[in-house]
Motif scaffolding. Structure first.
Motif, short mmCIF file in Angstrom:
data_model
loop_
_atom_site.label_atom_id
_atom_site.label_comp_id
_atom_site.label_asym_id
_atom_site.label_seq_id
_atom_site.Cartn_x
_atom_site.Cartn_y
_atom_site.Cartn_z
N ARG A 142 31.18 37.05 64.96
CA ARG A 142 32.26 37.95 65.38
C ARG A 142 32.75 38.73 64.18
O ARG A 142 32.60 38.30 63.04
N PHE A 143 33.34 39.88 64.43
CA PHE A 143 33.98 40.65 63.36
C PHE A 143 35.19 39.88 62.87
O PHE A 143 35.99 39.38 63.66
N ARG A 144 35.36 39.79 61.56
CA ARG A 144 36.54 39.14 60.99
C ARG A 144 37.49 40.25 60.56
O ARG A 144 37.11 41.14 59.81
N VAL A 145 38.71 40.17 61.04
CA VAL A 145 39.72 41.18 60.71
C VAL A 145 40.92 40.49 60.10
O VAL A 145 41.15 39.31 60.34
N PRO A 146 41.71 41.21 59.32
CA PRO A 146 42.89 40.58 58.72
C PRO A 146 43.92 40.21 59.78
O PRO A 146 44.09 40.90 60.78
N ARG A 147 44.61 39.12 59.55
CA ARG A 147 45.66 38.67 60.45
C ARG A 147 46.85 39.63 60.31
O ARG A 147 47.25 39.97 59.21
N ILE A 148 47.41 40.04 61.45
CA ILE A 148 48.51 41.00 61.38
C ILE A 148 49.82 40.42 61.93
O ILE A 148 50.88 40.97 61.69
N LEU A 149 49.77 39.35 62.67
CA LEU A 149 50.97 38.82 63.29
C LEU A 149 51.52 37.60 62.58
O LEU A 149 52.58 37.10 62.92
N GLY A 150 50.82 37.08 61.57
CA GLY A 150 51.31 35.94 60.85
C GLY A 150 51.28 34.65 61.64
O GLY A 150 52.00 33.71 61.34
#
Length: 99
Positions: free
Chosen positions: A88-96
């Protein structure tokens, strides 16, 4: 067709919970009478031999046929990604949120 009366407009206003003044009741009675007359005229013109339509011209479906075609493998799809994890694509966490 009989004209809509001021009392009928007042009754409709009460049912709709609208506070209308005397001038507004008289004005709306005249307008609603015109609308009802226009609808009655349209009903007179409608003929049984004319089928109901939604468009003036016939429309056809422009979609292609649904068929299976070769696609990318997960490795090919992720090859250009800056980060991948578990296919899967790994994306930065944005919601903490915690994982």
């Amino acid at each position: 067709m009989s004209a809509i009366t001021r009392d009928e407009v007042a009754h409709l206003a009460r049912l709709s919970r609208l506070a209308l003044g005397d001038d507004e009741l008289d004005h709306l009675a005249a307008q609603l009478d015109q609308i009802i007359s226009a609808v009655a005229r349209v009903q007179e013109v409608a003929a049984e031999d004319i089928p109901p339509t939604s468009h003036a011209l016939p429309l056809t479906n422009v979609y292609r046929s649904d068929e299976n075609r070769p696609s990318l493998t997960p490795e090919q799809a992720l090859s250009g990604a800056p980060a991948a994890e578990d296919q899967r694509f790994r994306v930065p966490r944005i919601l903490g949120e915690e994982a």
